[in-house]
Design a protein around this motif. Structure first.
Motif, PDB file in Angstrom:
ATOM      1  N   LYS A  70      -5.616  27.847  54.998  1.00  0.00           N
ATOM      2  CA  LYS A  70      -4.662  26.755  54.333  1.00  0.00           C
ATOM      3  C   LYS A  70      -5.340  25.630  53.949  1.00  0.00           C
ATOM      4  CE  LYS A  70      -0.584  28.660  55.406  1.00  0.00           C
ATOM      5  NZ  LYS A  70       0.188  28.975  54.355  1.00  0.00           N
ATOM      6  N   VAL A  71      -6.719  25.576  53.818  1.00  0.00           N
ATOM      7  CA  VAL A  71      -7.470  24.472  53.200  1.00  0.00           C
ATOM      8  C   VAL A  71      -7.159  24.210  51.798  1.00  0.00           C
ATOM      9  CG1 VAL A  71      -9.736  23.700  52.725  1.00  0.00           C
ATOM     10  CG2 VAL A  71      -9.363  24.789  54.972  1.00  0.00           C
ATOM     11  N   GLU A  72      -7.300  25.290  51.163  1.00  0.00           N
ATOM     12  CA  GLU A  72      -7.035  25.261  49.469  1.00  0.00           C
ATOM     13  C   GLU A  72      -5.774  24.830  49.437  1.00  0.00           C
ATOM     14  OE1 GLU A  72      -9.062  25.173  46.865  1.00  0.00           O
ATOM     15  OE2 GLU A  72     -10.605  25.233  48.776  1.00  0.00           O
ATOM     16  N   ASP A  73      -4.683  24.989  50.310  1.00  0.00           N
ATOM     17  CA  ASP A  73      -3.268  24.701  50.017  1.00  0.00           C
ATOM     18  C   ASP A  73      -3.312  23.148  50.161  1.00  0.00           C
ATOM     19  OD1 ASP A  73      -2.215  27.088  49.396  1.00  0.00           O
ATOM     20  OD2 ASP A  73      -1.584  27.399  51.673  1.00  0.00           O
ATOM     21  N   PHE A  74      -3.951  22.595  51.458  1.00  0.00           N
ATOM     22  CA  PHE A  74      -4.010  21.405  51.675  1.00  0.00           C
ATOM     23  C   PHE A  74      -4.358  20.460  50.413  1.00  0.00           C
ATOM     24  CE2 PHE A  74      -6.395  17.250  52.916  1.00  0.00           C
ATOM     25  CZ  PHE A  74      -5.355  16.754  53.488  1.00  0.00           C
ATOM     26  N   LEU A  75      -5.950  20.821  49.902  1.00  0.00           N
ATOM     27  CA  LEU A  75      -6.464  20.296  48.957  1.00  0.00           C
ATOM     28  C   LEU A  75      -5.455  20.257  47.692  1.00  0.00           C
ATOM     29  CD1 LEU A  75      -9.994  21.673  49.265  1.00  0.00           C
ATOM     30  CD2 LEU A  75      -9.167  19.396  50.110  1.00  0.00           C
ATOM     31  N   ALA A  76      -4.770  21.086  47.369  1.00  0.00           N
ATOM     32  CA  ALA A  76      -3.810  21.305  46.045  1.00  0.00           C
ATOM     33  C   ALA A  76      -2.720  20.143  46.457  1.00  0.00           C
ATOM     34  CB  ALA A  76      -3.423  22.527  45.941  1.00  0.00           C
ATOM     35  N   TYR A  77      -2.377  20.214  47.346  1.00  0.00           N
ATOM     36  CA  TYR A  77      -1.121  19.270  48.058  1.00  0.00           C
ATOM     37  C   TYR A  77      -1.638  17.915  47.979  1.00  0.00           C
ATOM     38  CZ  TYR A  77       2.484  16.961  50.825  1.00  0.00           C
ATOM     39  OH  TYR A  77       3.503  16.006  50.858  1.00  0.00           O
ATOM     40  N   PHE A  78      -2.668  17.456  48.581  1.00  0.00           N
ATOM     41  CA  PHE A  78      -3.407  16.181  48.295  1.00  0.00           C
ATOM     42  C   PHE A  78      -3.195  15.675  47.349  1.00  0.00           C
ATOM     43  CE2 PHE A  78      -6.570  13.176  48.679  1.00  0.00           C
ATOM     44  CZ  PHE A  78      -6.087  12.217  49.641  1.00  0.00           C
ATOM     45  N   ASN A  79      -3.777  16.562  46.204  1.00  0.00           N
ATOM     46  CA  ASN A  79      -3.942  15.848  44.733  1.00  0.00           C
ATOM     47  C   ASN A  79      -2.568  15.577  44.243  1.00  0.00           C
ATOM     48  OD1 ASN A  79      -6.501  16.224  44.489  1.00  0.00           O
ATOM     49  ND2 ASN A  79      -6.540  18.191  43.737  1.00  0.00           N
ATOM     50  N   THR A  80      -1.622  16.071  44.757  1.00  0.00           N
ATOM     51  CA  THR A  80       0.116  15.597  44.343  1.00  0.00           C
ATOM     52  C   THR A  80       0.202  14.158  44.851  1.00  0.00           C
ATOM     53  OG1 THR A  80       1.192  16.883  45.962  1.00  0.00           O
ATOM     54  CG2 THR A  80       0.592  18.121  44.025  1.00  0.00           C
ATOM     55  N   ILE A  81      -0.090  13.910  46.222  1.00  0.00           N
ATOM     56  CA  ILE A  81       0.286  12.717  46.909  1.00  0.00           C
ATOM     57  C   ILE A  81      -0.987  11.623  47.033  1.00  0.00           C
ATOM     58  CG2 ILE A  81       2.125  13.957  47.988  1.00  0.00           C
ATOM     59  CD1 ILE A  81      -0.980  13.017  50.044  1.00  0.00           C
ATOM     60  N   ASN A  82      -2.079  12.052  46.811  1.00  0.00           N
ATOM     61  CA  ASN A  82      -3.272  11.075  46.844  1.00  0.00           C
ATOM     62  C   ASN A  82      -2.809   9.284  46.409  1.00  0.00           C
ATOM     63  OD1 ASN A  82      -3.753  11.561  44.328  1.00  0.00           O
ATOM     64  ND2 ASN A  82      -5.615  12.252  44.827  1.00  0.00           N
ATOM     65  N   THR A  83      -2.310   9.376  45.124  1.00  0.00           N
ATOM     66  CA  THR A  83      -2.199   7.889  44.600  1.00  0.00           C
ATOM     67  C   THR A  83      -1.097   7.322  45.384  1.00  0.00           C
ATOM     68  OG1 THR A  83      -3.062   9.011  42.435  1.00  0.00           O
ATOM     69  CG2 THR A  83      -1.579   6.962  42.509  1.00  0.00           C
ATOM     70  N   ARG A  84      -0.083   8.397  45.651  1.00  0.00           N
ATOM     71  CA  ARG A  84       1.203   7.365  46.352  1.00  0.00           C
ATOM     72  C   ARG A  84       0.668   6.877  47.711  1.00  0.00           C
ATOM     73  NH1 ARG A  84       5.996  11.704  45.911  1.00  0.00           N
ATOM     74  NH2 ARG A  84       5.387  11.570  47.960  1.00  0.00           N
ATOM     75  N   VAL A  85      -0.212   7.546  48.424  1.00  0.00           N
ATOM     76  CA  VAL A  85      -0.551   6.949  49.606  1.00  0.00           C
ATOM     77  C   VAL A  85      -1.736   5.865  49.420  1.00  0.00           C
ATOM     78  CG1 VAL A  85      -1.996   7.716  51.753  1.00  0.00           C
ATOM     79  CG2 VAL A  85      -0.444   9.284  50.724  1.00  0.00           C
ATOM     80  N   SER A  86      -2.608   6.091  48.541  1.00  0.00           N
ATOM     81  CA  SER A  86      -3.632   5.160  48.356  1.00  0.00           C
ATOM     82  C   SER A  86      -3.302   3.815  47.522  1.00  0.00           C
ATOM     83  CB  SER A  86      -4.780   5.579  47.551  1.00  0.00           C
ATOM     84  OG  SER A  86      -4.289   5.739  46.288  1.00  0.00           O
ATOM     85  N   THR A  87      -1.933   3.955  47.202  1.00  0.00           N
ATOM     86  CA  THR A  87      -1.427   2.537  46.542  1.00  0.00           C
ATOM     87  C   THR A  87      -0.109   2.214  47.359  1.00  0.00           C
ATOM     88  OG1 THR A  87      -0.025   3.943  45.035  1.00  0.00           O
ATOM     89  CG2 THR A  87      -2.092   3.007  44.086  1.00  0.00           C
TER      90      THR A  87
END
Length: 107
Positions: free
Chosen positions: A14-31
């Motif tokens: 599931k690591v690659e699934d998480f990394l791909a998912y994180f790329n879709t939400i990282n800006t929303r979290v960090s901002t």
């Protein structure tokens, strides 16, 4: 300022699934309101271990995020992928870049 460190251990597949998912939400979290940035780090010897490192105005700001729909959506998506119990720490910074941090309670 408060720093939140979260250690997430994922199932190997599931690591690659998480990394791909994180790329879709990282800006929303960090901002997110009163978030001053976020890092995602992966252990070089144990790639199923991933850390988030985020800076928040204060504990109330962090709790506002943790009570948000965004956090609820992220957590419900990634929770089934865990291979171990998440661990989290909220910390004050004592030292950074060769200087004392002015917001440290002892300063």
């Amino acid at each position: 300022m408060l720093t939140r460190i979260v250690k997430l251990t994922f199932q190997e597949e599931k690591v690659e699934d998480f990394l791909a998912y994180f790329n879709t939400i990282n800006t929303r979290v960090s901002t997110f309101e009163n978030c001053y940035g976020m890092r995602l780090m992966q252990d070089i010897h144990h790639p199923t271990i991933i850390f988030t490192y985020s800076n928040w105005k204060d504990e109330n700001a962090l709790n506002h995020y943790r009570d948000s729909d965004l956090f609820g959506s992220v957590w419900s998506t990634i929770k089934p992928w865990f291979g171990g119990k998440p661990e989290a720490w909220s910390v004050n910074t004592y030292f950074e870049d060769g200087s004392f941090t002015p917001n440290h309670p002892a300063n």
